[in-house]
Design a protein around this motif. Sequence first.
Motif, PDB file in Angstrom:
ATOM      1  N   VAL A  11       0.885  -1.196   0.010  1.00 37.75           N
ATOM      2  CA  VAL A  11      -0.090  -0.025  -0.147  1.00 37.75           C
ATOM      3  C   VAL A  11       0.799   1.292   0.098  1.00 37.75           C
ATOM      4  N   ARG A  12       2.045   1.230  -0.066  1.00 32.89           N
ATOM      5  CA  ARG A  12       2.997   2.426   0.065  1.00 32.89           C
ATOM      6  C   ARG A  12       2.711   3.374  -1.090  1.00 32.89           C
ATOM      7  N   ARG A  13       2.452   2.846  -2.175  1.00 37.45           N
ATOM      8  CA  ARG A  13       2.223   3.879  -3.153  1.00 37.45           C
ATOM      9  C   ARG A  13       0.749   4.737  -3.144  1.00 37.45           C
ATOM     10  N   TRP A  14      -0.200   4.190  -2.245  1.00 40.97           N
ATOM     11  CA  TRP A  14      -1.345   4.781  -2.294  1.00 40.97           C
ATOM     12  C   TRP A  14      -1.191   6.228  -1.797  1.00 40.97           C
ATOM     13  N   ARG A  15      -2.034   7.013  -2.325  1.00 41.62           N
ATOM     14  CA  ARG A  15      -2.209   8.664  -1.900  1.00 41.62           C
ATOM     15  C   ARG A  15      -3.415   9.062  -1.977  1.00 41.62           C
ATOM     16  N   ASP A  16      -3.750  10.103  -1.313  1.00 44.04           N
ATOM     17  CA  ASP A  16      -5.239  10.667  -0.861  1.00 44.04           C
ATOM     18  C   ASP A  16      -6.208   9.937  -0.365  1.00 44.04           C
ATOM     19  N   ILE A  17      -5.855   8.862   0.552  1.00 45.47           N
ATOM     20  CA  ILE A  17      -6.583   8.046   1.089  1.00 45.47           C
ATOM     21  C   ILE A  17      -7.407   8.594   2.196  1.00 45.47           C
ATOM     22  N   ALA A  18      -8.541   8.516   2.496  1.00 43.07           N
ATOM     23  CA  ALA A  18      -9.542   9.003   3.437  1.00 43.07           C
ATOM     24  C   ALA A  18     -10.030   7.993   4.467  1.00 43.07           C
ATOM     25  N   ALA A  19     -10.035   6.955   4.083  1.00 45.96           N
ATOM     26  CA  ALA A  19     -10.239   5.700   4.899  1.00 45.96           C
ATOM     27  C   ALA A  19      -9.599   4.183   4.694  1.00 45.96           C
ATOM     28  N   VAL A  20      -9.579   3.467   5.422  1.00 49.58           N
ATOM     29  CA  VAL A  20      -8.767   1.992   5.265  1.00 49.58           C
ATOM     30  C   VAL A  20      -9.687   1.099   5.848  1.00 49.58           C
ATOM     31  N   SER A  21      -9.544  -0.065   5.320  1.00 48.21           N
ATOM     32  CA  SER A  21     -10.297  -1.363   5.921  1.00 48.21           C
ATOM     33  C   SER A  21      -9.503  -2.419   5.485  1.00 48.21           C
ATOM     34  N   ALA A  22      -9.485  -3.498   6.521  1.00 45.85           N
ATOM     35  CA  ALA A  22      -8.520  -4.557   6.205  1.00 45.85           C
ATOM     36  C   ALA A  22      -9.452  -6.061   6.157  1.00 45.85           C
ATOM     37  N   GLY A  23      -9.350  -6.663   5.436  1.00 48.03           N
ATOM     38  CA  GLY A  23     -10.049  -8.046   5.490  1.00 48.03           C
ATOM     39  C   GLY A  23      -9.366  -9.313   5.748  1.00 48.03           C
ATOM     40  N   TYR A  24      -9.647 -10.412   5.532  1.00 54.17           N
ATOM     41  CA  TYR A  24      -9.062 -11.642   5.833  1.00 54.17           C
ATOM     42  C   TYR A  24      -7.320 -11.696   5.085  1.00 54.17           C
ATOM     43  N   LEU A  25      -7.346 -11.359   3.973  1.00 54.46           N
ATOM     44  CA  LEU A  25      -6.017 -11.399   3.201  1.00 54.46           C
ATOM     45  C   LEU A  25      -5.846 -10.260   2.175  1.00 54.46           C
ATOM     46  N   HIS A  26      -6.974  -9.209   2.505  1.00 56.66           N
ATOM     47  CA  HIS A  26      -6.710  -8.204   1.558  1.00 56.66           C
ATOM     48  C   HIS A  26      -7.047  -6.569   2.194  1.00 56.66           C
ATOM     49  N   THR A  27      -6.686  -5.637   1.653  1.00 56.03           N
ATOM     50  CA  THR A  27      -6.788  -4.233   2.155  1.00 56.03           C
ATOM     51  C   THR A  27      -7.531  -3.364   0.967  1.00 56.03           C
ATOM     52  N   VAL A  28      -8.253  -2.614   1.682  1.00 57.18           N
ATOM     53  CA  VAL A  28      -9.027  -1.548   0.680  1.00 57.18           C
ATOM     54  C   VAL A  28      -8.967  -0.163   1.257  1.00 57.18           C
ATOM     55  N   GLY A  29      -8.926   0.780   0.487  1.00 50.33           N
ATOM     56  CA  GLY A  29      -8.608   2.051   0.684  1.00 50.33           C
ATOM     57  C   GLY A  29      -9.609   2.960  -0.143  1.00 50.33           C
ATOM     58  N   LEU A  30     -10.184   4.010   0.628  1.00 43.21           N
ATOM     59  CA  LEU A  30     -11.233   4.915  -0.212  1.00 43.21           C
ATOM     60  C   LEU A  30     -10.324   6.269  -0.375  1.00 43.21           C
ATOM     61  N   LYS A  31     -10.277   6.676  -1.587  1.00 41.36           N
ATOM     62  CA  LYS A  31      -9.599   7.859  -1.899  1.00 41.36           C
ATOM     63  C   LYS A  31     -10.623   9.194  -1.516  1.00 41.36           C
ATOM     64  N   SER A  32     -10.013  10.377  -1.282  1.00 43.73           N
ATOM     65  CA  SER A  32     -10.665  11.460  -1.261  1.00 43.73           C
ATOM     66  C   SER A  32     -11.634  12.030  -2.416  1.00 43.73           C
ATOM     67  N   ASP A  33     -11.206  11.284  -3.587  1.00 38.64           N
ATOM     68  CA  ASP A  33     -12.113  11.654  -4.699  1.00 38.64           C
ATOM     69  C   ASP A  33     -13.471  10.686  -4.684  1.00 38.64           C
ATOM     70  N   GLY A  34     -13.595   9.644  -3.838  1.00 43.83           N
ATOM     71  CA  GLY A  34     -14.732   8.760  -3.802  1.00 43.83           C
ATOM     72  C   GLY A  34     -14.401   7.678  -4.520  1.00 43.83           C
ATOM     73  N   THR A  35     -13.193   7.492  -4.921  1.00 43.56           N
ATOM     74  CA  THR A  35     -12.799   6.121  -5.554  1.00 43.56           C
ATOM     75  C   THR A  35     -12.194   5.103  -4.634  1.00 43.56           C
ATOM     76  N   ALA A  36     -11.824   4.078  -4.996  1.00 41.96           N
ATOM     77  CA  ALA A  36     -11.225   3.087  -3.978  1.00 41.96           C
ATOM     78  C   ALA A  36     -10.008   2.304  -4.673  1.00 41.96           C
ATOM     79  N   VAL A  37      -9.230   1.796  -4.084  1.00 40.67           N
ATOM     80  CA  VAL A  37      -8.090   0.989  -4.397  1.00 40.67           C
ATOM     81  C   VAL A  37      -7.955  -0.028  -3.536  1.00 40.67           C
ATOM     82  N   ALA A  38      -7.382  -1.385  -3.843  1.00 36.59           N
ATOM     83  CA  ALA A  38      -7.326  -2.672  -3.017  1.00 36.59           C
ATOM     84  C   ALA A  38      -6.304  -3.344  -3.345  1.00 36.59           C
ATOM     85  N   ALA A  39      -5.600  -4.179  -2.402  1.00 39.21           N
ATOM     86  CA  ALA A  39      -4.505  -5.049  -2.457  1.00 39.21           C
ATOM     87  C   ALA A  39      -4.806  -6.137  -1.813  1.00 39.21           C
ATOM     88  N   GLY A  40      -4.113  -7.178  -2.370  1.00 37.74           N
ATOM     89  CA  GLY A  40      -4.390  -8.464  -1.362  1.00 37.74           C
ATOM     90  C   GLY A  40      -4.829  -9.504  -2.420  1.00 37.74           C
TER      91      GLY A  40
END
Length: 219
Positions: A165-194
């Motif tokens: 997740v080190r390259r993620w930018r402009d993140i407003a919230a994060v959540s972690a699942g069993y084996l994945h990670t989700v980030g909500l960006k300040s523009d209302g889009t989302a990113v995920a890893a895992g």
Amino acid sequence: MAHLAPKLPVMTLAAGRRHTVAIRSDGTVAAAGDNRCGQCDVGEWQGIIAVAAGNVHMATNTGNSHTVGLKEDGTAVAAGWNRHGQCDVGGWRDLVAVAAGWRCTIGVRADGTVVAAGRNRDGECEVGDWRGIVAAAAGDWHTVGLKADGTVVATGNNQFRQCEVRRWRDIAAVSAGYLHTVGLKSDGTAVAAGANSHGQCDVIAWRGIRLPADSFPAG
């Protein structure tokens, strides 16, 4: 332009695999569900402003869980499964947020540092050098921290690149699942890893996701 620290909603409701907890208007806590480890023994809690319910690993021989409460004075309480010391939060102070993973508990302090208790076999509790953290999330074997500048840090099991997740930018919230990670960006889009075996990371096309600051009407 400087990134503004996100305004995060207070978590007044939490769900584990087999139990649910919620904060009443008077600061006490209600709980329902599986109580085999005492995770619902919250009847004496008072002055609670946020709650978290431990994740539960999906293996058939597990199901134990714990519950964490953040008090209005910045301290924490915990109940339930404590085999790995994940409920040993009695000495924590100056907290502004808490998170609960499978066998660990995370606390974010007002000064942006982070404390952790519980299982650390995969490094999920190695948060001692984190700074500028405003929120945290805990998966089964990894922990994620949201920084005030909108970047993200992670530690723990990275078998499925859930900590990339080190390259993620402009993140407003994060959540972690069993084996994945989700980030909500300040523009209302989302990113995920895992891990993505069930499509749980297929969020790249999402638009207009509500930001944490929009979760409640302005008061």
